[in-house]
Design an enzyme around this catalytic site. Sequence first.
Site, short mmCIF file in Angstrom:
data_model
loop_
_atom_site.label_atom_id
_atom_site.label_comp_id
_atom_site.label_asym_id
_atom_site.label_seq_id
_atom_site.Cartn_x
_atom_site.Cartn_y
_atom_site.Cartn_z
N GLY A 1 0.81 -1.21 0.00
CA GLY A 1 0.00 0.00 0.00
C GLY A 1 0.84 1.26 0.00
O GLY A 1 0.55 2.22 -0.73
N TYR A 2 1.88 1.27 0.80
CA TYR A 2 2.78 2.42 0.83
C TYR A 2 3.59 2.51 -0.46
O TYR A 2 3.89 3.60 -0.92
CB TYR A 2 3.68 2.34 2.07
CG TYR A 2 2.90 2.60 3.33
CD1 TYR A 2 2.62 3.90 3.75
CD2 TYR A 2 2.38 1.55 4.07
CE1 TYR A 2 1.87 4.14 4.87
CE2 TYR A 2 1.61 1.78 5.21
CZ TYR A 2 1.36 3.08 5.60
OH TYR A 2 0.59 3.33 6.71
N HIS A 3 3.91 1.36 -1.02
CA HIS A 3 4.60 1.36 -2.31
C HIS A 3 3.75 2.06 -3.36
O HIS A 3 4.24 2.92 -4.11
CB HIS A 3 4.91 -0.07 -2.74
CG HIS A 3 5.50 -0.17 -4.11
ND1 HIS A 3 6.85 -0.05 -4.34
CD2 HIS A 3 4.91 -0.34 -5.34
CE1 HIS A 3 7.09 -0.16 -5.65
NE2 HIS A 3 5.92 -0.33 -6.26
N TYR B 1 -3.12 0.43 13.80
CA TYR B 1 -1.89 1.20 14.00
C TYR B 1 -1.74 1.68 15.43
O TYR B 1 -0.70 1.55 16.05
CB TYR B 1 -1.87 2.42 13.05
CG TYR B 1 -1.49 2.10 11.63
CD1 TYR B 1 -1.34 0.79 11.19
CD2 TYR B 1 -1.29 3.12 10.71
CE1 TYR B 1 -1.00 0.50 9.88
CE2 TYR B 1 -0.96 2.84 9.39
CZ TYR B 1 -0.82 1.54 8.98
OH TYR B 1 -0.48 1.26 7.69
#
Length: 640
Positions: free
Chosen positions: A278-280, A434
């Site tokens: 997702g961060y990629h 988180y």
Amino acid sequence: MFDACSRVQVGIQESVYQDSRELLLSRLYLNSKRLKKVKESLDIPGKAMDELLNYYKGRESVSHPVKRITNSIRSENSVDESDFKIANDALEHVFVGQRAYPPHFCGDDINWNTRPVADMEWVWQLNRMYFWNAMGKVYAKTGDEKYVKEWCLQVVDWIEKNPNDAEHNYAWRSIEAGIRGYSWTTLFYRFIQSPHFTPEVLVSFLNSCYDHAEFLMTRYRSGSNWGLMEAEGLAFIAFTFPEFKNAVKWRTEAIRRLNNEINLQVYPDGHQRELAIGYHLGCINWFYRTYELAMLNNRAGAFPESYFEKIELMCEVPMKLCFPDGTNVQFGDAWAGQPGQHSDNFLTWAEWFERDDFLYLATDGESGTAPNQTAFALKESGLYSMRSGWDKNATCLVLKCGPDGGGHCQPDNGTFSLYSGGRTLMPDAGSYIYSGDPEGRNWFRQTKVHQTLTLNDENSGYKPDLLLWQPGNDLDVLVVENKAYENLTHRRAVLFVEKKYFIIIDEAIGTGTGNVDIHFQLAPGKVVHENEKYYVYSEFSSGTNVFVQAQEQVGLQLSEEEGWVSYEYTKKELRPTFRYRLIKEKKDEALRFVTLVAPFEREIPKIKVELVGNSKVGSDKIQFKINENGTEKLIAYELK
């Protein structure tokens, strides 16, 4: 006749407005020819602000990806029912913070620090104002001025209530400031033509944009996705408002950071260093959007050719690592998402890079051509995939054995996820949450809840090594090693036989002693355990199942474990998990597990795996005899 947002309506006192107006004028480059009328009107401050607003309403010298709203443009193809719901709720001060939680009423007099849940993600995301984006999109679709009128009130309210000081640090983390820097320029272009966008709103808005840019100049989280959002916000303010005296300085610094970060954060294999898909994908956008903005404003030369080439390499990653239905592998802080979720991305990337393989994935094979490989090694990232083909029912295994990716990574080297027949049979656990439930998050960050080896249930470290990558027509071979513990190394070999099933060889090499376990986890559902014969298989009533069986040996134990999987933020569900255990009693003892992992449809596969010879644990060469439904064959691998 619209009821425009006057100074009284937006709650700005006359004295405050005068001070803000003078402050803004001191920040603008008034010697610019474009601001000539503003400069000529300085003796009449009210007229100067009228001229400045007229300038921005008619400005054509700056380009932005979002076109301005005019009477002839009243469509927005990307608007859906959820956008209308979010936008209409926002009119009533019912806001979405973290999307996993219900929308929350934040008061008639908005409290931007309201905390309906313990999870700070809610407050932080509230102050990213994603709901304003929905208001902007709905306004573009409908032309209904109520959305602009309310946004003007809310943006001024937020600016007045949230100065950048210690008391308001919930709103001024650099990531939130960067996100706002990007999104506010989009909102500017959505709303600037509205009569509700008055000089009073403009003054407050531009001063805050200036404050954001100056703040972002002091924050640089190098090596992290935060650094990209910081740079993007800074760049979009600089490009959108070149009238600021410091705009060139901001733009230069933002581009410098992005040019630096694409080399720091993106491995030569194309994956972003945090190793969470997702961060990629987010990083692709954060790198590209400023590049696109620069192109639109004739400044693409500020980026080298290698910058765009590396973005293309990043876009290959979901092609190489996502499952055949388009869902993600949940390594680290990643979420599976929905089938086909990357189709629009692949269509966009097919246009950017003129790629037929991207087009093939975007159209489910109706156009373009299938990728010419079925096995991929991202060696620097330590991510590997083997698949039987490119249809949605193909078998695909993705394995991870890479470096420490930081806070969004988990101590899971050696783990894998398996998909076959349209179903993720052995998913990674995911990450669940988180903040707000630290014990829950920590449970998902244990090595033992991943499909890999542990010593005495302790978390492992990151010291990976690729020993062999040998894809082939009938046999793909991957051998990786991780110095999981100071005194024990985990070597894992994965053999994909005839594109149908897998043989996994796990070796524990070193002086460490105690319980050596190999952990496996299946998708939620019924399973059958046969402890005496060391096998477990899923029991879905239809479609594809998976059969897992370890080769029998003295001392081997099979037992169930606690198992959870999280496919969505804050949500988790029970799933079957189990372990094979051997007890390592002596320092000079080495252990080996040999496990068959075989997807199947109607009948449990009759596959017997037998080690040939007496190769020691850690040997460079291993050979197996396989009996599949009465037919025997030999397979082997040899380290070079």
